[in-house]
Design an enzyme around this catalytic site. Structure first.
Site, PDB file in Angstrom:
ATOM      1  N   THR A  25      31.485  -0.880  12.228  1.00 56.88           N
ATOM      2  CA  THR A  25      30.266  -1.316  11.532  1.00 56.88           C
ATOM      3  C   THR A  25      29.588  -2.418  12.344  1.00 56.88           C
ATOM      4  O   THR A  25      30.275  -3.243  12.954  1.00 56.88           O
ATOM      5  CB  THR A  25      30.645  -1.852  10.133  1.00 56.88           C
ATOM      6  OG1 THR A  25      31.166  -0.763   9.367  1.00 56.88           O
ATOM      7  CG2 THR A  25      29.445  -2.441   9.400  1.00 56.88           C
ATOM      8  N   GLY A  26      28.248  -2.424  12.332  1.00 51.51           N
ATOM      9  CA  GLY A  26      27.515  -3.489  13.011  1.00 51.51           C
ATOM     10  C   GLY A  26      26.588  -2.932  14.076  1.00 51.51           C
ATOM     11  O   GLY A  26      26.538  -1.721  14.320  1.00 51.51           O
ATOM     12  N   SER A  27      25.889  -3.861  14.754  1.00 50.19           N
ATOM     13  CA  SER A  27      24.855  -3.431  15.697  1.00 50.19           C
ATOM     14  C   SER A  27      25.424  -2.904  17.010  1.00 50.19           C
ATOM     15  O   SER A  27      24.698  -2.264  17.777  1.00 50.19           O
ATOM     16  CB  SER A  27      23.889  -4.596  15.958  1.00 50.19           C
ATOM     17  OG  SER A  27      24.598  -5.710  16.456  1.00 50.19           O
ATOM     18  N   GLY A  94      34.004  -9.270  10.638  1.00 55.77           N
ATOM     19  CA  GLY A  94      33.540  -9.394   9.264  1.00 55.77           C
ATOM     20  C   GLY A  94      32.168 -10.015   9.129  1.00 55.77           C
ATOM     21  O   GLY A  94      31.693 -10.222   8.017  1.00 55.77           O
ATOM     22  N   GLU A 102      37.413  -2.211   7.859  1.00 50.38           N
ATOM     23  CA  GLU A 102      37.621  -2.238   9.314  1.00 50.38           C
ATOM     24  C   GLU A 102      39.091  -2.475   9.638  1.00 50.38           C
ATOM     25  O   GLU A 102      39.645  -1.861  10.556  1.00 50.38           O
ATOM     26  CB  GLU A 102      36.762  -3.342   9.947  1.00 50.38           C
ATOM     27  CG  GLU A 102      35.285  -2.991   9.944  1.00 50.38           C
ATOM     28  CD  GLU A 102      34.382  -4.133  10.383  1.00 50.38           C
ATOM     29  OE1 GLU A 102      33.238  -3.847  10.746  1.00 50.38           O
ATOM     30  OE2 GLU A 102      34.810  -5.294  10.355  1.00 50.38           O
ATOM     31  N   LYS A 120      30.357 -12.613  23.008  1.00 50.99           N
ATOM     32  CA  LYS A 120      31.424 -12.664  21.997  1.00 50.99           C
ATOM     33  C   LYS A 120      32.755 -13.177  22.552  1.00 50.99           C
ATOM     34  O   LYS A 120      33.687 -13.425  21.798  1.00 50.99           O
ATOM     35  CB  LYS A 120      31.661 -11.258  21.418  1.00 50.99           C
ATOM     36  CG  LYS A 120      30.426 -10.568  20.866  1.00 50.99           C
ATOM     37  CD  LYS A 120      29.949 -11.237  19.604  1.00 50.99           C
ATOM     38  CE  LYS A 120      28.787 -10.546  18.935  1.00 50.99           C
ATOM     39  NZ  LYS A 120      29.027  -9.238  18.413  1.00 50.99           N
TER      40      LYS A 120
HETATM   41  C1  5RP Z   1      31.234  -6.118  10.668  1.00 53.65           C
HETATM   42  C2  5RP Z   1      31.895  -6.572  11.916  1.00 53.65           C
HETATM   43  C3  5RP Z   1      31.158  -6.367  13.183  1.00 53.65           C
HETATM   44  O1  5RP Z   1      31.942  -5.616  14.054  1.00 53.65           O
HETATM   45  C4  5RP Z   1      30.875  -7.701  13.797  1.00 53.65           C
HETATM   46  O2  5RP Z   1      30.174  -8.488  12.838  1.00 53.65           O
HETATM   47  C5  5RP Z   1      30.033  -7.576  15.066  1.00 53.65           C
HETATM   48  O3  5RP Z   1      28.752  -7.172  14.736  1.00 53.65           O
HETATM   49  P1  5RP Z   1      27.658  -6.825  15.819  1.00 53.65           P
HETATM   50  O4  5RP Z   1      28.164  -5.669  16.602  1.00 53.65           O
HETATM   51  O5  5RP Z   1      26.440  -6.507  14.992  1.00 53.65           O
HETATM   52  O6  5RP Z   1      27.448  -8.045  16.673  1.00 53.65           O
HETATM   53  O7  5RP Z   1      32.980  -7.079  11.938  1.00 53.65           O
HETATM   54  O8  5RP Z   1      31.999  -6.451   9.540  1.00 53.65           O
END
Ligand code: 5RP
Length: 226
Positions: A25-27, A94, A102, A120
């Site tokens: 989940t996420g971008s 999260g 997840e 990150k």
């Molecule tokens: C969602 C997550 C996502 O993997 C995490 O927040 C990273 O998000 P993004 O890929 O949008 O930077 O843990 O619950």
């Protein structure tokens, strides 16, 4: 160059015919799902389990076949993002509020591939507030117990409303600052009654793929046995 996209698309190269795939989940995970969808359109035969309703919807739109745990033995590969990755490849997850599903999916796969952009990567976890999913009942006291572990905490709010997870729970964002011992903190949080799970993923990632703004992609295979 979209660093999240190149990391996510590289991870999709590991997916083969007849695999069961865990969808994050996420971008960043978004790009992996889009790419997988393209490969499915070109004939790749896979089934998938999504870690959120949002990813489930995206998978459906792109033509990926979704299954449930009762339909499968084990997940072959899960591809998911992270909010922070430390030097030992422990994670905070999260940020998007999907940490519980997840973690269930990451803990049920043969290979867990984490895809991130370079921003990150951190020496120590903790600058990003640690998300903790808790049940609604008694949340006031659960928050106090979390704070007794040394954090400042905030009940997550989105669009002026208290954020509710796909599982009907609250998220508490806990500002611990530098987390010296992620495993110890994970264990202390997990025994608090009312806590469902935390976004600390310790010794779970098998492969970390990092996308860079200049187009480079770095890849690390993690072996916890050595
Ligand atoms: C969602 C997550 C996502 O993997 C995490 O927040 C990273 O998000 P993004 O890929 O949008 O930077 O843990 O619950």
């Amino acid at each position: 160059m979209n660093a999240k996209r190149i990391a996510a698309e590289r991870a999709v190269d590991y997916i083969d015919d007849n695999m069961v795939v865990g969808l994050g989940t996420g971008s960043t995970a978004y790009w992996a799902i889009k790419k997988l969808g393209q490969r499915v359109q070109s004939g790749l035969n896979i089934s998938a389990i999504a870690t959120s309703m949002k990813s489930e919807e995206l998978a459906r739109e792109t033509g990926i076949k979704l299954v449930s745990f009762s339909d499968i033995g084990e997940i072959d590969i899960t591809i998911d993002g992270a909010d922070e990755v430390d030097k030992d490849f422990n994670l905070i997850k999260g940020g998007g509020g999907a940490l519980l599903r997840e973690k269930i999916v990451a803990a049920s796969c043969k290979e867990f591939i984490v895809v991130v952009d370079e921003s990150k990567m951190v020496k120590h976890l903790g600058e990003f507030p640690l998300p903790v999913e808790i049940v609604k009942f008694g949340y006031e006291i659960t928050i106090k117990k979390l704070e007794s572990l040394g954090c400042e905490s905030h009940l997550r709010v989105k669009d002026d409303k208290v954020f509710i997870t796909d599982n009907g729970n609250y998220i508490i964002d806990c500002h611990f600052g530098k987390i010296e011992d992620p495993k110890n903190l994970r264990n202390k949080i997990s025994i608090i009654p009312g806590v469902v799970d935390s976004g600390l993923f310790v010794n779970m990632a098998n492969r970390v793929i990092i996308g860079h703004q200049n187009g480079d992609v770095e890849e690390f295979e993690v072996d916890y046995k050595s």
